[in-house]
Design an enzyme around this catalytic site. Structure first.
Site, PDB file in Angstrom:
ATOM      1  N   ASP A  87       1.112  -1.426   0.392  1.00 32.53           N
ATOM      2  CA  ASP A  87       0.129  -0.383  -0.055  1.00 32.53           C
ATOM      3  C   ASP A  87       0.860   1.117  -0.122  1.00 32.53           C
ATOM      4  O   ASP A  87       1.111   1.867   1.020  1.00 32.53           O
ATOM      5  CB  ASP A  87      -1.166   0.368   1.403  1.00 32.53           C
ATOM      6  CG  ASP A  87      -1.516  -0.801   1.304  1.00 32.53           C
ATOM      7  OD1 ASP A  87      -1.655  -1.676   0.180  1.00 32.53           O
ATOM      8  OD2 ASP A  87      -2.646  -0.768   2.257  1.00 32.53           O
ATOM      9  N   LYS A 148      -6.663   3.369  -3.092  1.00 29.93           N
ATOM     10  CA  LYS A 148      -7.262   2.526  -1.512  1.00 29.93           C
ATOM     11  C   LYS A 148      -7.144   4.264  -1.548  1.00 29.93           C
ATOM     12  O   LYS A 148      -6.546   4.948  -1.374  1.00 29.93           O
ATOM     13  CB  LYS A 148      -6.243   2.490  -0.798  1.00 29.93           C
ATOM     14  CG  LYS A 148      -6.254   2.267   0.770  1.00 29.93           C
ATOM     15  CD  LYS A 148      -4.951   1.752   1.552  1.00 29.93           C
ATOM     16  CE  LYS A 148      -4.921   1.539   2.815  1.00 29.93           C
ATOM     17  NZ  LYS A 148      -4.067   1.047   3.373  1.00 29.93           N
ATOM     18  N   LYS A 173      -9.473  -0.460  -2.709  1.00 34.32           N
ATOM     19  CA  LYS A 173      -9.827  -0.368  -0.923  1.00 34.32           C
ATOM     20  C   LYS A 173     -10.262   0.321  -0.517  1.00 34.32           C
ATOM     21  O   LYS A 173      -9.581   1.537   0.068  1.00 34.32           O
ATOM     22  CB  LYS A 173      -7.789  -1.170  -0.477  1.00 34.32           C
ATOM     23  CG  LYS A 173      -7.687  -1.209   1.156  1.00 34.32           C
ATOM     24  CD  LYS A 173      -7.010  -1.880   1.244  1.00 34.32           C
ATOM     25  CE  LYS A 173      -6.734  -2.069   2.917  1.00 34.32           C
ATOM     26  NZ  LYS A 173      -4.516  -2.250   3.421  1.00 34.32           N
TER      27      LYS A 173
END
Length: 221
Positions: A87, A148, A173
């Protein structure tokens, strides 16, 4: 809604996170069938401790203003240590100054450094819709795998409205402020593929209770 626990990344990130915190999170993730998202300094031992748990870790966390070389080094080291996904925090300063090509190049370099999926954290609470769309398009152009919503360490967290926009570009996400099954379901309902939450165990417990209730009601009839 398929494999809800497997779409949740039980998260333990923060300045006071200890090795014991990480092993506890891994035990919970393993018990409940979740993934885990952990600080990079614990990835190698986490991969040894719980080889059956899919592990994500962070790059350029939490503000995204590391150099590109530093982000690439972090990414490579995390992969070599056993991370299954990354991430990466986008440099929103580049976006705000309309240096989209510079942002795209940085993301692309990190993506090219590792053979595992890279999620780009766009810090949606800090962006208006036009900026959010630019951020997501930049992630697409850089061959990222996910976008995300947020780190959870800035202003705000995931919203249904942001997830709807982001889902037009890449798998999403949703992360930041999601603490219940009702909140997670709202994100899934508008297209989120994953949920990142420090309350993953609560979400799974509430989800399982929700799907068991109809059976209990049928038994009472």
């Amino acid at each position: 809604m398929n494999d809800v626990p497997g779409r949740i990344e039980h998260t333990v990130l923060g300045p006071t996170t200890t090795g014991e915190d990480v092993t506890t999170a891994l035990d919970i993730a393993l018990r409940d069938g979740m993934r885990a998202c952990l600080p990079p300094c614990y990835v190698a031992e986490a991969a040894d401790y719980a080889p059956n748990v899919e592990i994500a870790t962070v790059v350029g966390f939490p503000h995204g203003q590391h150099t590109t070389a530093a982000k690439c080094h972090e990414a490579r080291e995390a992969w070599e240590d056993g991370a299954n996904e990354l991430d990466m925090v986008a440099n929103i300063g580049y976006l705000h100054s309309e240096e989209d090509e510079r942002l795209e190049q940085e993301i692309a370099e990190v993506v090219a450094t590792v053979p595992i999926p890279v999620k780009v954290i766009v810090e949606a609470p800090l962006l208006d819709e036009e900026e959010l769309r630019r951020a997501c398009q930049t992630a697409v152009d850089a061959d990222a795998d996910f976008v995300k919503t947020a780190t959870g360490f800035s202003e705000g967290g995931a919203t249904v409205e942001d997830v709807e926009v982001m889902n037009e570009y890449l798998p999403v996400k949703a992360s930041g402020g999601i603490g219940s099954w009702a909140e997670a379901k709202a994100m899934f309902d508008v297209g989120a593929e994953r949920i990142g939450a420090s309350s993953g165990d609560v979400i799974v417990a509430e989800y399982r209770e929700a799907i068991e209730k109809p059976d209990a009601e049928d038994a009472d009839r």
